[in-house]
Enzyme design. Sequence first.
Site, PDB file in Angstrom:
ATOM      1  N   GLY A 117       0.834  -1.212   0.000  1.00 37.98           N
ATOM      2  CA  GLY A 117       0.000   0.000   0.000  1.00 37.98           C
ATOM      3  C   GLY A 117       0.866   1.259   0.000  1.00 37.98           C
ATOM      4  O   GLY A 117       1.881   1.305   0.703  1.00 37.98           O
ATOM      5  N   ARG A 158       0.906  -5.058  -6.062  1.00 34.98           N
ATOM      6  CA  ARG A 158       1.077  -6.327  -5.369  1.00 34.98           C
ATOM      7  C   ARG A 158       1.348  -7.367  -6.445  1.00 34.98           C
ATOM      8  O   ARG A 158       0.811  -7.290  -7.541  1.00 34.98           O
ATOM      9  CB  ARG A 158      -0.142  -6.621  -4.512  1.00 34.98           C
ATOM     10  CG  ARG A 158      -0.289  -5.554  -3.404  1.00 34.98           C
ATOM     11  CD  ARG A 158      -1.237  -5.936  -2.302  1.00 34.98           C
ATOM     12  NE  ARG A 158      -1.023  -5.104  -1.129  1.00 34.98           N
ATOM     13  CZ  ARG A 158      -1.766  -4.035  -0.797  1.00 34.98           C
ATOM     14  NH1 ARG A 158      -2.770  -3.680  -1.569  1.00 34.98           N
ATOM     15  NH2 ARG A 158      -1.502  -3.333   0.283  1.00 34.98           N
ATOM     16  N   ASP A 168       5.546  -5.188   5.795  1.00 33.97           N
ATOM     17  CA  ASP A 168       6.057  -6.528   6.115  1.00 33.97           C
ATOM     18  C   ASP A 168       6.133  -7.448   4.894  1.00 33.97           C
ATOM     19  O   ASP A 168       7.107  -8.166   4.715  1.00 33.97           O
ATOM     20  CB  ASP A 168       5.141  -7.197   7.152  1.00 33.97           C
ATOM     21  CG  ASP A 168       5.471  -6.750   8.566  1.00 33.97           C
ATOM     22  OD1 ASP A 168       6.512  -6.109   8.774  1.00 33.97           O
ATOM     23  OD2 ASP A 168       4.666  -7.051   9.470  1.00 33.97           O
ATOM     24  N   THR A 228       4.242   2.372   5.656  1.00 27.88           N
ATOM     25  CA  THR A 228       2.840   1.947   5.737  1.00 27.88           C
ATOM     26  C   THR A 228       2.099   2.857   6.706  1.00 27.88           C
ATOM     27  O   THR A 228       2.634   3.196   7.770  1.00 27.88           O
ATOM     28  CB  THR A 228       2.684   0.478   6.192  1.00 27.88           C
ATOM     29  OG1 THR A 228       1.298   0.244   6.529  1.00 27.88           O
ATOM     30  CG2 THR A 228       3.518   0.133   7.402  1.00 27.88           C
ATOM     31  N   ASP A 265      -0.234   1.939   8.457  1.00 25.16           N
ATOM     32  CA  ASP A 265      -0.795   1.115   9.540  1.00 25.16           C
ATOM     33  C   ASP A 265       0.063   1.090  10.805  1.00 25.16           C
ATOM     34  O   ASP A 265      -0.427   0.670  11.856  1.00 25.16           O
ATOM     35  CB  ASP A 265      -0.989  -0.333   9.061  1.00 25.16           C
ATOM     36  CG  ASP A 265      -1.907  -0.440   7.857  1.00 25.16           C
ATOM     37  OD1 ASP A 265      -2.724   0.476   7.641  1.00 25.16           O
ATOM     38  OD2 ASP A 265      -1.804  -1.442   7.115  1.00 25.16           O
ATOM     39  N   ASP A 272       2.213  -0.952  11.594  1.00 29.32           N
ATOM     40  CA  ASP A 272       2.201  -2.316  12.129  1.00 29.32           C
ATOM     41  C   ASP A 272       3.492  -3.087  11.869  1.00 29.32           C
ATOM     42  O   ASP A 272       3.485  -4.313  11.792  1.00 29.32           O
ATOM     43  CB  ASP A 272       0.986  -3.075  11.562  1.00 29.32           C
ATOM     44  CG  ASP A 272       1.041  -3.169  10.034  1.00 29.32           C
ATOM     45  OD1 ASP A 272       1.877  -2.489   9.409  1.00 29.32           O
ATOM     46  OD2 ASP A 272       0.240  -3.932   9.464  1.00 29.32           O
ATOM     47  N   ARG A 290      -5.742  -2.155   8.558  1.00 28.37           N
ATOM     48  CA  ARG A 290      -5.738  -3.611   8.320  1.00 28.37           C
ATOM     49  C   ARG A 290      -6.013  -4.335   9.640  1.00 28.37           C
ATOM     50  O   ARG A 290      -7.009  -4.027  10.292  1.00 28.37           O
ATOM     51  CB  ARG A 290      -4.400  -4.052   7.723  1.00 28.37           C
ATOM     52  CG  ARG A 290      -4.521  -5.310   6.878  1.00 28.37           C
ATOM     53  CD  ARG A 290      -3.186  -5.766   6.355  1.00 28.37           C
ATOM     54  NE  ARG A 290      -2.626  -4.884   5.376  1.00 28.37           N
ATOM     55  CZ  ARG A 290      -2.379  -5.225   4.112  1.00 28.37           C
ATOM     56  NH1 ARG A 290      -2.663  -6.426   3.691  1.00 28.37           N
ATOM     57  NH2 ARG A 290      -1.844  -4.378   3.276  1.00 28.37           N
TER      58      ARG A 290
HETATM   59  P1  ADP Z   1       2.971  -4.676   2.487  1.00 32.43           P
HETATM   60  O1  ADP Z   1       4.365  -4.593   2.030  1.00 32.43           O
HETATM   61  O2  ADP Z   1       2.322  -3.326   2.616  1.00 32.43           O
HETATM   62  O3  ADP Z   1       2.796  -5.539   3.728  1.00 32.43           O
HETATM   63  P2  ADP Z   1       1.854  -6.845   0.850  1.00 32.43           P
HETATM   64  O4  ADP Z   1       1.713  -7.797   2.006  1.00 32.43           O
HETATM   65  O5  ADP Z   1       0.745  -6.768  -0.111  1.00 32.43           O
HETATM   66  O6  ADP Z   1       2.106  -5.342   1.324  1.00 32.43           O
HETATM   67  O7  ADP Z   1       3.197  -7.253   0.094  1.00 32.43           O
HETATM   68  C1  ADP Z   1       3.633  -6.524  -1.028  1.00 32.43           C
HETATM   69  C2  ADP Z   1       4.267  -7.447  -2.031  1.00 32.43           C
HETATM   70  O8  ADP Z   1       5.440  -8.059  -1.452  1.00 32.43           O
HETATM   71  C3  ADP Z   1       3.421  -8.630  -2.470  1.00 32.43           C
HETATM   72  O9  ADP Z   1       2.499  -8.303  -3.482  1.00 32.43           O
HETATM   73  C4  ADP Z   1       4.466  -9.592  -2.997  1.00 32.43           C
HETATM   74  O10 ADP Z   1       4.892  -9.253  -4.295  1.00 32.43           O
HETATM   75  C5  ADP Z   1       5.623  -9.336  -2.022  1.00 32.43           C
HETATM   76  N1  ADP Z   1       5.603 -10.372  -0.987  1.00 32.43           N
HETATM   77  C6  ADP Z   1       4.720 -10.489   0.037  1.00 32.43           C
HETATM   78  N2  ADP Z   1       4.955 -11.598   0.763  1.00 32.43           N
HETATM   79  C7  ADP Z   1       6.006 -12.219   0.175  1.00 32.43           C
HETATM   80  C8  ADP Z   1       6.744 -13.436   0.443  1.00 32.43           C
HETATM   81  N3  ADP Z   1       6.445 -14.230   1.469  1.00 32.43           N
HETATM   82  N4  ADP Z   1       7.770 -13.722  -0.376  1.00 32.43           N
HETATM   83  C9  ADP Z   1       8.102 -12.916  -1.410  1.00 32.43           C
HETATM   84  N5  ADP Z   1       7.439 -11.774  -1.715  1.00 32.43           N
HETATM   85  C10 ADP Z   1       6.420 -11.425  -0.945  1.00 32.43           C
HETATM   86  O1  F6P Z   2      -1.670  -1.236   4.436  1.00 30.31           O
HETATM   87  C1  F6P Z   2      -2.294  -0.024   4.162  1.00 30.31           C
HETATM   88  C2  F6P Z   2      -3.757  -0.243   3.896  1.00 30.31           C
HETATM   89  O2  F6P Z   2      -4.347   0.981   3.537  1.00 30.31           O
HETATM   90  C3  F6P Z   2      -4.534  -0.895   5.041  1.00 30.31           C
HETATM   91  O3  F6P Z   2      -4.862   0.022   6.048  1.00 30.31           O
HETATM   92  C4  F6P Z   2      -5.702  -1.480   4.290  1.00 30.31           C
HETATM   93  O4  F6P Z   2      -6.234  -2.595   4.971  1.00 30.31           O
HETATM   94  C5  F6P Z   2      -5.076  -1.918   2.996  1.00 30.31           C
HETATM   95  O5  F6P Z   2      -3.918  -1.135   2.802  1.00 30.31           O
HETATM   96  C6  F6P Z   2      -5.977  -1.762   1.800  1.00 30.31           C
HETATM   97  O6  F6P Z   2      -5.291  -2.282   0.704  1.00 30.31           O
HETATM   98  P1  F6P Z   2      -5.799  -2.162  -0.814  1.00 30.31           P
HETATM   99  O7  F6P Z   2      -5.131  -0.961  -1.383  1.00 30.31           O
HETATM  100  O8  F6P Z   2      -5.297  -3.419  -1.433  1.00 30.31           O
HETATM  101  O9  F6P Z   2      -7.274  -2.060  -0.785  1.00 30.31           O
END
Ligand code: ADP
Ligand code: F6P
Length: 324
Positions: free
Chosen positions: A15, A76, A107, A129, A131, A133, A175
């Site tokens: 995000g 993503r 994360d 982020t 969040d 978190d 989230r």
């Molecule tokens: P955030 O970084 O905000 O937590 P996401 O959880 O959507 O957001 O993760 C962002 C991107 O990071 C994912 O779309 C994917 O490409 C990559 N990613 C997430 N988890 C993994 C993983 N376990 N191994 C490799 N790449 C990952």
């Molecule tokens: O991680 C940031 C955030 O805005 C969260 O607060 C929310 O749950 C999520 O992203 C929404 O993600 P998306 O853009 O995929 O709807």
Amino acid sequence: MANEINTIGVLTSGGDAPGMNAAIRAVVREAIIKGKKVMGIKRGYAGLLQEEITEMNARSVSDIIQRGGTILQTARCQEFTTPAGQKKGADICRKHGIDGVIVIGGDGSFRGAQKLAANGINTVGVPGTIDLDIACTDYTIGFDTAVNTAMDAIDKVRDTSTSHERCSIIEVMGRGAGFIALWCGIANGAENVLLPEKYDYDEQALVNNIIESRKQGKQHHLIINAEGIGHSTSLAKRIEAATGIETRATILGYMQRGGSPTARDRMQASIMGAYAVDILCDGKSNRIVGEKNGRMFDIDIDEALAMDKSVGDYEYLVSCNLSK
Ligand code: ADP
Ligand code: F6P
């Protein structure tokens, strides 16, 4: 892994968050000052796998420090969660001469950085982020702006809520985490805050609290509901039926992710971006930059991802006590 870093890649992932642009600007300019080449990777890991990679210079990041969103855009990417996708990503980095990648995200994005490091590309993560978190750090890029945006919006809802003597449920993002909700709960003087970490779904207690505070002379009743609890519209209907008090739900949504970053987000994102370049150039890899008690540090990604973080018990207690 590369001993000497000559070319640094930078991407934003997950995000978006206000202040990501300030971090990109810091990465690009700090790297150039150190004599390194910088490659901007568009649309996170998706753009890496599509080879959407272009060289950046100091002017590529002019006029962005004040802008929300991310000029590199974000995405993503499912393919990058597979071992084949991760190897392909590392091979593409090598093809473009990229020795180290700075990943600005949350994360999930750091798990991607961990995998790139395991495939031979040095990586450093910068927490971005709204969040808040990410367990290893007290600060994440975008939280300060998001919470101020939500607070301003909630003040406006409060005006109309008081005029109409209504109960208002305002749902904020986060989230699975309740940081934005808790901060707004205190900063907006809400009567109730429903946090995923704390709410026990005792709806009768909530209803009793609304009736009692009306008896105490309160003209409105603000409930901040965290996204992790959700269902604000149906909750509003049930509260209205149980209390006889007009109740409305407002879901703030994506407005919380946009807008011009606050001074704090611009400042911290700039320092974190520069710090990430410095440690990458010092030969470090598989690290996350963090801030605790006002000091920057870096920590191993594996260690950081194993840590837990929750809203503060004391802050939650204060939010309850001050709402009476
Ligand atoms: P955030 O970084 O905000 O937590 P996401 O959880 O959507 O957001 O993760 C962002 C991107 O990071 C994912 O779309 C994917 O490409 C990559 N990613 C997430 N988890 C993994 C993983 N376990 N191994 C490799 N790449 C990952
Ligand atoms: O991680 C940031 C955030 O805005 C969260 O607060 C929310 O749950 C999520 O992203 C929404 O993600 P998306 O853009 O995929 O709807």
